[in-house]
Design an enzyme around this catalytic site. Structure first.
Site, PDB file in Angstrom:
ATOM      1  N   LYS A  99     -11.863   0.926  -0.545  1.00 40.48           N
ATOM      2  CA  LYS A  99     -10.992   1.397  -1.627  1.00 40.48           C
ATOM      3  C   LYS A  99     -11.736   1.331  -2.954  1.00 40.48           C
ATOM      4  O   LYS A  99     -12.597   2.163  -3.211  1.00 40.48           O
ATOM      5  CB  LYS A  99      -9.687   0.622  -1.590  1.00 40.48           C
ATOM      6  CG  LYS A  99      -8.971   0.855  -0.244  1.00 40.48           C
ATOM      7  CD  LYS A  99      -7.856  -0.079   0.023  1.00 40.48           C
ATOM      8  CE  LYS A  99      -7.197   0.226   1.361  1.00 40.48           C
ATOM      9  NZ  LYS A  99      -8.067  -0.044   2.546  1.00 40.48           N
ATOM     10  N   SER A 104       0.784  -1.231   0.000  1.00 45.83           N
ATOM     11  CA  SER A 104       0.000   0.000   0.000  1.00 45.83           C
ATOM     12  C   SER A 104       0.812   1.275   0.000  1.00 45.83           C
ATOM     13  O   SER A 104       0.280   2.341  -0.288  1.00 45.83           O
ATOM     14  CB  SER A 104      -0.931   0.011   1.213  1.00 45.83           C
ATOM     15  OG  SER A 104      -0.196  -0.073   2.416  1.00 45.83           O
ATOM     16  N   HIS A 147      -5.565  -3.497  -1.914  1.00 44.10           N
ATOM     17  CA  HIS A 147      -5.200  -2.519  -2.946  1.00 44.10           C
ATOM     18  C   HIS A 147      -5.096  -3.137  -4.341  1.00 44.10           C
ATOM     19  O   HIS A 147      -4.724  -2.448  -5.295  1.00 44.10           O
ATOM     20  CB  HIS A 147      -3.881  -1.847  -2.562  1.00 44.10           C
ATOM     21  CG  HIS A 147      -3.954  -1.082  -1.283  1.00 44.10           C
ATOM     22  ND1 HIS A 147      -4.286   0.256  -1.221  1.00 44.10           N
ATOM     23  CD2 HIS A 147      -3.766  -1.479   0.000  1.00 44.10           C
ATOM     24  CE1 HIS A 147      -4.296   0.646   0.039  1.00 44.10           C
ATOM     25  NE2 HIS A 147      -3.977  -0.381   0.805  1.00 44.10           N
TER      26      HIS A 147
END
Length: 396
Positions: free
Chosen positions: A244, A185, A213
């Site tokens: 996200k 990340s 991610h």
């Protein structure tokens, strides 16, 4: 409060010291959605390059509509844990959709991504077993390992020789869990999934990938790094978060049905936490539909990402080994990193610093993150302003 603890806390003055210098970079209030340009609480408009909304869905009208409809039907809270009264039909529908999306038999959702790793790693880290962590694994993975009964071994970042050396030293019949980030990340590089899968098979270890991610960004329809490498069947557990690419809040773990059933009845951060809100579950579910229906979102994300890589490299920035929309701009000095963030904000660019202990002092960086809703013009403006700042501070 215990007076000694109160004194220890009161003596922590570092944030106040940094604030006095005018370069405190945290808790900056925003009064708009996570769009390419956001409005700050003071009314200032700035380019947003500090968000994890990789597909730009967190302010999407369709997710808002799904969330509102869920609130109207189910209310604002489930008022209990999944284990007791907090399971809704939309939770189970979302879990079935997630399992199919990442190519696994079953899945279960948690209230946050942090709780997933906390609950899964601690639960599967059984007495007499071993957990192997990459040195740059996320904090929630580390915290989960600390709560386990297993012996924890860290290996150097993406160093498969170091991992194998440690695997060799464990009993063949001992339980072994290898946990890595699919996409790291802060640095933006990928885990070497093919080599990891090979080692886990060789040493009879379970492989778990935190794909917080990677989902929405890599793989078929955005189904993650395991899919990206064509190794979904070799990765035992796939973890993801909704905060996200999914534009929501919560997280999940997907894997074999037996493992998911075990977690449902043993994972403490699931059993003893209130379930995902109806709005969050509905928004996450709608996001999966959009990922499948609109591949152009991911295509644009990659177009602006490749453009940004080239712009930064051409300007002389050190962006490490990133392979993703997460671009580290190495500064290697904490004070300068905070100064960059302040100067960038004054110039109309929102970025975030990554300092120790999140990274070693010598690897302090600025995290520059892209969204599918960014344009090349947004990137060009930010790179131009950051280049001027980095040169002024003699970083490049």
């Amino acid at each position: 409060m215990n007076k000694l603890l109160n004194r220890i806390c009161s003596e922590f003055t570092l944030p106040d010291d940094v604030k006095q210098q005018g370069i405190y970079p945290y808790y900056r209030p925003i009064s708009s959605g996570q769009d390419p340009v956001v409005t700050m609480a003071d009314g200032r408009k700035v380019l947003m390059f500090g968000s994890n909304s990789y597909l730009g869905l967190s302010d999407d009208a369709r997710l808002k509509e799904a969330a509102v409809a869920a609130v109207n039907k189910y209310g604002t809270s489930c008022s209990g844990s999944r284990f007791l009264n907090g399971t809704l039909d939309i939770h189970e529908e979302l879990e079935a959709k997630l399992a199919a999306f990442v190519g696994k038999e079953d899945a279960v959702t948690y209230s946050t991504g942090f709780q997933v790793n906390l609950g899964v790693v601690s639960c599967l880290g059984m007495r007499g077993g071993f957990i192997f962590l990459d040195a740059l694994d996320h904090a929630c993975i580390i915290d989960g390992s600390r709560l386990s009964f297993s012996t924890v071994r860290k290996f150097r970042h993406n160093d498969m020789a170091d991992l194998e050396k440690k695997l060799k030293l464990t009993p063949r019949k001992a339980g072994k869990l290898v946990v890595v980030d699919g996409v790291y990340s802060m640095e933006g590089d990928l885990a070497p999934v093919p080599q990891l899968a090979e080692l886990c098979e060789k040493y009879n270890a379970t492989l778990m990938i935190d794909d917080a991610h990677g989902l929405g960004v890599f793989g078929e329809n955005g189904s993650g790094t395991a899919s990206h490498f064509g190794l979904t069947d070799k990765v035992d557990l796939i973890m993801g978060t909704f905060s996200k690419s999914f534009g929501s809040l919560g997280g999940f773990i997907a894997g074999d049905r037996g493992v998911i059933n075990y977690l449902k009845h043993h994972s403490r951060s699931l059993i003893f936490s209130a379930s995902m809100t109806p709005a969050a579950a509905a928004a996450a579910s709608r996001a999966i539909d959009i990922m499948r229906e609109e591949p152009e979102r991911r295509e644009n994300l990659w177009a602006v990402t490749r453009h940004a890589w080239k712009c930064f490299r051409d300007a002389g920035f050190d962006i490490g080994r990133t392979e993703s929309p997460i671009i580290p701009l190495f500064v290697r000095d904490t004070f300068k990193a905070m100064t960059v963030v302040k100067m960038a904000y004054d110039a109309g660019v929102f970025i975030t610093p990554v300092i120790a202990p999140a990274v070693p002092e010598q690897d302090v960086l600025i995290r520059f993150a892209l969204m599918a809703t960014h344009t090349e013009a947004h990137v060009d403006e930010a790179v131009e302003k950051l280049t001027e700042i980095f040169r002024k501070l003699e970083i490049i």
